[in-house]
Scaffold this motif. Sequence first.
Motif, PDB file in Angstrom:
ATOM      1  N   UNK A 102      21.158 -21.207   6.439  1.00 35.59           N
ATOM      2  CA  UNK A 102      22.090 -21.606   5.386  1.00 35.59           C
ATOM      3  C   UNK A 102      22.939 -20.414   4.949  1.00 35.59           C
ATOM      4  N   UNK A 103      22.320 -19.264   4.771  1.00 30.82           N
ATOM      5  CA  UNK A 103      23.065 -18.059   4.396  1.00 30.82           C
ATOM      6  C   UNK A 103      24.082 -17.719   5.478  1.00 30.82           C
ATOM      7  N   UNK A 104      23.700 -17.842   6.743  1.00 30.67           N
ATOM      8  CA  UNK A 104      24.639 -17.590   7.853  1.00 30.67           C
ATOM      9  C   UNK A 104      25.810 -18.569   7.789  1.00 30.67           C
ATOM     10  N   UNK A 105      25.539 -19.838   7.509  1.00 26.17           N
ATOM     11  CA  UNK A 105      26.610 -20.844   7.364  1.00 26.17           C
ATOM     12  C   UNK A 105      27.562 -20.458   6.239  1.00 26.17           C
ATOM     13  N   UNK A 106      26.999 -20.108   5.082  1.00 24.87           N
ATOM     14  CA  UNK A 106      27.814 -19.768   3.920  1.00 24.87           C
ATOM     15  C   UNK A 106      28.645 -18.511   4.163  1.00 24.87           C
ATOM     16  N   UNK A 107      28.068 -17.542   4.868  1.00 26.46           N
ATOM     17  CA  UNK A 107      28.820 -16.321   5.192  1.00 26.46           C
ATOM     18  C   UNK A 107      29.916 -16.606   6.207  1.00 26.46           C
ATOM     19  N   UNK A 108      29.608 -17.405   7.204  1.00 23.25           N
ATOM     20  CA  UNK A 108      30.590 -17.717   8.246  1.00 23.25           C
ATOM     21  C   UNK A 108      31.834 -18.378   7.661  1.00 23.25           C
ATOM     22  N   UNK A 109      31.645 -19.221   6.661  1.00 27.00           N
ATOM     23  CA  UNK A 109      32.779 -19.919   6.059  1.00 27.00           C
ATOM     24  C   UNK A 109      33.358 -19.211   4.840  1.00 27.00           C
ATOM     25  N   UNK A 110      32.869 -17.994   4.539  1.00 24.13           N
ATOM     26  CA  UNK A 110      33.481 -17.173   3.502  1.00 24.13           C
ATOM     27  C   UNK A 110      33.025 -17.441   2.074  1.00 24.13           C
ATOM     28  N   UNK A 111      32.003 -18.250   1.896  1.00 25.29           N
ATOM     29  CA  UNK A 111      31.501 -18.520   0.550  1.00 25.29           C
ATOM     30  C   UNK A 111      30.622 -17.394   0.028  1.00 25.29           C
ATOM     31  N   UNK A 112      30.072 -16.614   0.944  1.00 27.70           N
ATOM     32  CA  UNK A 112      29.078 -15.619   0.605  1.00 27.70           C
ATOM     33  C   UNK A 112      29.245 -14.419   1.519  1.00 27.70           C
ATOM     34  N   UNK A 113      28.965 -13.238   0.992  1.00 27.98           N
ATOM     35  CA  UNK A 113      28.907 -12.026   1.813  1.00 27.98           C
ATOM     36  C   UNK A 113      27.735 -11.201   1.304  1.00 27.98           C
ATOM     37  N   UNK A 114      27.319 -10.238   2.109  1.00 23.92           N
ATOM     38  CA  UNK A 114      26.216  -9.392   1.663  1.00 23.92           C
ATOM     39  C   UNK A 114      26.452  -7.951   2.097  1.00 23.92           C
ATOM     40  N   UNK A 115      25.864  -7.069   1.342  1.00 20.78           N
ATOM     41  CA  UNK A 115      25.834  -5.654   1.712  1.00 20.78           C
ATOM     42  C   UNK A 115      24.382  -5.225   1.715  1.00 20.78           C
ATOM     43  N   UNK A 116      24.078  -4.342   2.616  1.00 21.88           N
ATOM     44  CA  UNK A 116      22.716  -3.833   2.737  1.00 21.88           C
ATOM     45  C   UNK A 116      22.515  -2.731   1.707  1.00 21.88           C
ATOM     46  N   UNK A 117      21.461  -2.830   0.922  1.00 23.56           N
ATOM     47  CA  UNK A 117      21.108  -1.809  -0.065  1.00 23.56           C
ATOM     48  C   UNK A 117      19.666  -1.404   0.202  1.00 23.56           C
ATOM     49  N   UNK A 118      19.504  -0.339   0.983  1.00 25.76           N
ATOM     50  CA  UNK A 118      18.160   0.073   1.372  1.00 25.76           C
ATOM     51  C   UNK A 118      17.555  -0.960   2.288  1.00 25.76           C
ATOM     52  N   UNK A 119      16.423  -1.506   1.871  1.00 18.69           N
ATOM     53  CA  UNK A 119      15.749  -2.514   2.681  1.00 18.69           C
ATOM     54  C   UNK A 119      16.056  -3.939   2.235  1.00 18.69           C
ATOM     55  N   UNK A 120      16.970  -4.076   1.294  1.00 18.56           N
ATOM     56  CA  UNK A 120      17.293  -5.415   0.799  1.00 18.56           C
ATOM     57  C   UNK A 120      18.795  -5.678   0.882  1.00 18.56           C
ATOM     58  N   UNK A 121      19.172  -6.902   0.595  1.00 17.87           N
ATOM     59  CA  UNK A 121      20.566  -7.316   0.598  1.00 17.87           C
ATOM     60  C   UNK A 121      21.031  -7.588  -0.826  1.00 17.87           C
ATOM     61  N   UNK A 122      22.299  -7.302  -1.063  1.00 16.13           N
ATOM     62  CA  UNK A 122      22.956  -7.711  -2.305  1.00 16.13           C
ATOM     63  C   UNK A 122      24.031  -8.710  -1.895  1.00 16.13           C
ATOM     64  N   UNK A 123      23.956  -9.901  -2.448  1.00 16.31           N
ATOM     65  CA  UNK A 123      24.880 -10.972  -2.075  1.00 16.31           C
ATOM     66  C   UNK A 123      26.031 -11.054  -3.059  1.00 16.31           C
TER      67      UNK A 123
END
Length: 116
Positions: A49-70
């Motif tokens: 689901x996260x991949x779907x949302x990112x692919x269509x531009x609804x969501x993005x993430x950045x890596x912060x250490x060992x976790x993601x910030x959406x």
Amino acid sequence: MDGVPEPHTGWTFLTNHARVLAAIADDHNARIRDIAAHCRLTERAVQKIIADLEQDGYLSHTREGRSNAYEIDPSKVLRHPAESGLAVASLLSLLARDEADRANSLGGEGRHHATS
């Protein structure tokens, strides 16, 4: 079977995509494991689901250490023609809970109800 969500039968008002997006709106640093538990989905389903949302531009993430910030793009318009022109921000304003709402619901006080 710890960690495996109970299956749900029957219809619901929200899609799993909406549930995941609302969970992320509640906590932009949520782990996939926590999102899955909150939404009663498998971690693999949440990843898809996260991949779907990112692919269509609804969501993005950045890596912060060992976790993601959406980050959610609140201006993105919902996909279904019946919601034409309605932005993600409008949907999330109904679904995302702020800290006060969360504290009330955990304490059993102040149930959410419709207002006119």
